[in-house]
Design a protein around this motif. Structure first.
Motif, short mmCIF file in Angstrom:
data_model
loop_
_atom_site.label_atom_id
_atom_site.label_comp_id
_atom_site.label_asym_id
_atom_site.label_seq_id
_atom_site.Cartn_x
_atom_site.Cartn_y
_atom_site.Cartn_z
N LEU A 261 -17.59 -20.78 -30.91
CA LEU A 261 -16.64 -21.64 -31.62
C LEU A 261 -15.97 -22.65 -30.69
CD1 LEU A 261 -15.01 -18.93 -33.92
CD2 LEU A 261 -16.78 -20.59 -34.53
N GLY A 262 -16.26 -22.56 -29.40
CA GLY A 262 -15.72 -23.53 -28.44
C GLY A 262 -14.33 -23.22 -27.96
N VAL A 263 -13.83 -22.00 -28.18
CA VAL A 263 -12.48 -21.64 -27.73
C VAL A 263 -12.53 -21.33 -26.23
CG1 VAL A 263 -10.55 -20.04 -28.01
CG2 VAL A 263 -11.94 -20.70 -30.00
N PRO A 264 -11.77 -22.07 -25.42
CA PRO A 264 -11.82 -21.84 -23.96
C PRO A 264 -11.34 -20.44 -23.59
CG PRO A 264 -10.71 -23.92 -24.49
CD PRO A 264 -10.86 -23.16 -25.77
N ARG A 265 -11.96 -19.87 -22.58
CA ARG A 265 -11.53 -18.54 -22.11
C ARG A 265 -10.12 -18.60 -21.51
NH1 ARG A 265 -15.34 -14.01 -21.93
NH2 ARG A 265 -16.95 -14.65 -23.41
N ALA B 229 -5.74 -26.74 -34.35
CA ALA B 229 -5.36 -26.35 -32.98
C ALA B 229 -6.08 -27.16 -31.91
CB ALA B 229 -5.65 -24.87 -32.78
N ALA B 230 -7.02 -28.01 -32.29
CA ALA B 230 -7.85 -28.71 -31.30
C ALA B 230 -7.05 -29.44 -30.23
CB ALA B 230 -8.82 -29.65 -32.00
N LEU C 33 -9.49 -29.49 -27.10
CA LEU C 33 -10.85 -29.65 -27.59
C LEU C 33 -11.07 -31.08 -28.07
CD1 LEU C 33 -11.21 -26.39 -29.73
CD2 LEU C 33 -11.78 -26.74 -27.32
N ASP C 34 -12.13 -31.72 -27.61
CA ASP C 34 -12.47 -33.06 -28.09
C ASP C 34 -13.10 -33.00 -29.47
OD1 ASP C 34 -11.58 -34.24 -25.72
OD2 ASP C 34 -13.51 -33.94 -24.73
N ALA C 35 -13.76 -31.90 -29.78
CA ALA C 35 -14.40 -31.72 -31.08
C ALA C 35 -14.49 -30.24 -31.37
CB ALA C 35 -15.79 -32.36 -31.09
N VAL C 36 -14.61 -29.92 -32.65
CA VAL C 36 -14.79 -28.52 -33.06
C VAL C 36 -16.05 -28.44 -33.90
CG1 VAL C 36 -12.30 -28.08 -33.05
CG2 VAL C 36 -13.42 -28.76 -35.17
#
Length: 397
Positions: free
Chosen positions: A184-188, A336-337, A342-345
């Motif tokens: 989902l692209g959620v940073p650690r 929340a981006a 996040l640049d995109a989701v």
């Protein structure tokens, strides 16, 4: 096998049905014998092994409700202790007869002016309760794991919330859900030392602390038959920055834009007058708290939706549930981006595919504790009907 909560309910009277709730297994009961005059009540037990996504402030909701009664806080459920020979006393809560605000006015819809005024009155009753006024036992959080800052330290308060979310809502779930977060692209390091929420928390102004409900959303507001608004579910109450309570309320209520602004203005006027300094730097700090709520919702909803879907792939209606879960998670990711950097989701289709793959790899089995609630909402078969807890972002009752 009958659960202890159900056995306790049966000991009080006739059980009408279960209630939805993440933290407790609740039952609505028509009491018998000497308790008949109380009307319908509810009783329950904590759910074992239920993940906690929110930092609690008090050891016992029952104890806190007793304190609120002592302090004269209006329209909160009464608490009664029932003598049980040979066993610990049973604790029962008054059941507020009426409808939830969620049933009368679903998330995103406007709220009637008379009810908005009562919501403002609830905030007013809370801001009058300063830290020393409430004698209920407080939860002691370990030092270095979100310890409380000094009274009035908004930066320390928000940093404690962030620390708890990072450790308990994100890192604790990485062993099982880490690959899903990655898809989902959620940073650690979403809430790490260099993250936007941590940097913004350091800029918060000082404000006087007071009692906070911590979860003022539509399913926790009950409109009785006279039109009075009651507040239930004080499980997440704490003492802290009053602006956090406003931000949580705004995020979970999802008011239309014009009404959102009206609620902020009413809160500023009322709370600022009753608790001088509570509205300090509101325009700068409210967005900081809202950013935190959006990020917290990502961790909460990603895990809850995955838990709700696990083991159900072979069940009728699974494609619809999968689609609904993906749409919800896509929405919270979009909101929340900016705070997550996040640049995109991923679009809703990509989110759905990620959950489908997760479910295919996850072992089937019993529903998780978060799903063991009445599917129709707050009460079943009678009582307060509310939407399912899995149909709106982070309504974490």
């Amino acid at each position: 096998m009958t659960s202890p909560a159900l056995r306790h309910a049966q000991a009080v009277g006739t059980v009408d049905g279960p209630l939805a709730g993440h933290h407790r297994e609740w039952y609505v009961v028509r009491p018998e014998g000497e308790l008949r005059g109380l009307g319908r009540v509810k009783t329950g037990e904590p759910r074992p092994d239920t993940p906690r996504f929110d930092r609690r402030g008090f050891v016992s909701e029952d104890e806190l409700l007793g304190e609120l009664a002592r302090l004269g806080v209006p329209r909160v459920p009464p608490v009664h202790r029932v003598r049980a020979p040979g066993s610990p006393d049973l604790v029962i809560h008054g059941f507020i007869e009426g409808a939830t605000l969620a049933a009368l006015s679903p998330r995103g819809h406007p709220v009637a002016p008379a009810l908005l005024r009562q919501i403002t009155e609830r905030f007013a009753s809370l801001c009058r309760l300063r830290p020393g006024a409430v004698r209920a036992r407080r939860v002691r959080h370990p030092a270095g794991a979100g310890a409380d800052g000094p009274e009035g330290d908004g930066a320390g308060f928000l940093r404690a919330l962030i620390d708890y979310t990072r450790e308990h809502a994100h890192r604790a779930h990485l062993p099982r859900y880490g690959p899903l977060f990655d898809r989902l692209g959620v940073p650690r390091d979403a809430l790490g030392p260099r993250s936007r929420p941590v940097a913004e928390a350091a800029l918060l102004a000082r404000r006087p602390f007071c009692l906070l409900h911590g979860d003022l959303h539509r399913a926790n507001l009950i409109v009785d038959r006279s039109g009075a608004l009651w507040t239930i579910d004080w499980e997440l109450a704490t003492v802290g920055d009053p602006l956090y309570d406003l931000a949580t309320h705004l995020y979970l209520m999802d008011y239309p834009a014009q009404q959102h602004d009206q609620v902020v203005d009413d809160w500023r006027r009322t709370t600022g007058a009753l608790l001088p300094g509570a509205d300090a730097h509101l325009d700068e700090d409210l967005p900081r708290y809202l950013d935190y709520k959006r990020v917290q919702s990502v961790f909460t909803d990603v895990v809850r939706q995955a838990a709700a879907l696990t083991g159900t792939a072979a069940c009728p209606g699974f494609p619809d549930r999968l689609r609904t879960a993906a749409a919800l998670v896509h929405t919270v990711l979009e909101r929340a981006a900016p705070a997550l950097g996040l640049d995109a989701v991923p679009d809703a289709g990509a989110v759905e595919e990620a959950y489908a793959d997760f479910c295919a790899l996850s072992p089937s089995g019993q529903a998780s504790p978060s799903r063991q609630t009445s599917p129709s909402g707050h009460a079943s078969p009678s009582g307060h009907a509310t939407p399912s807890v899995h149909t709106s972002p982070s309504v974490h009752a």
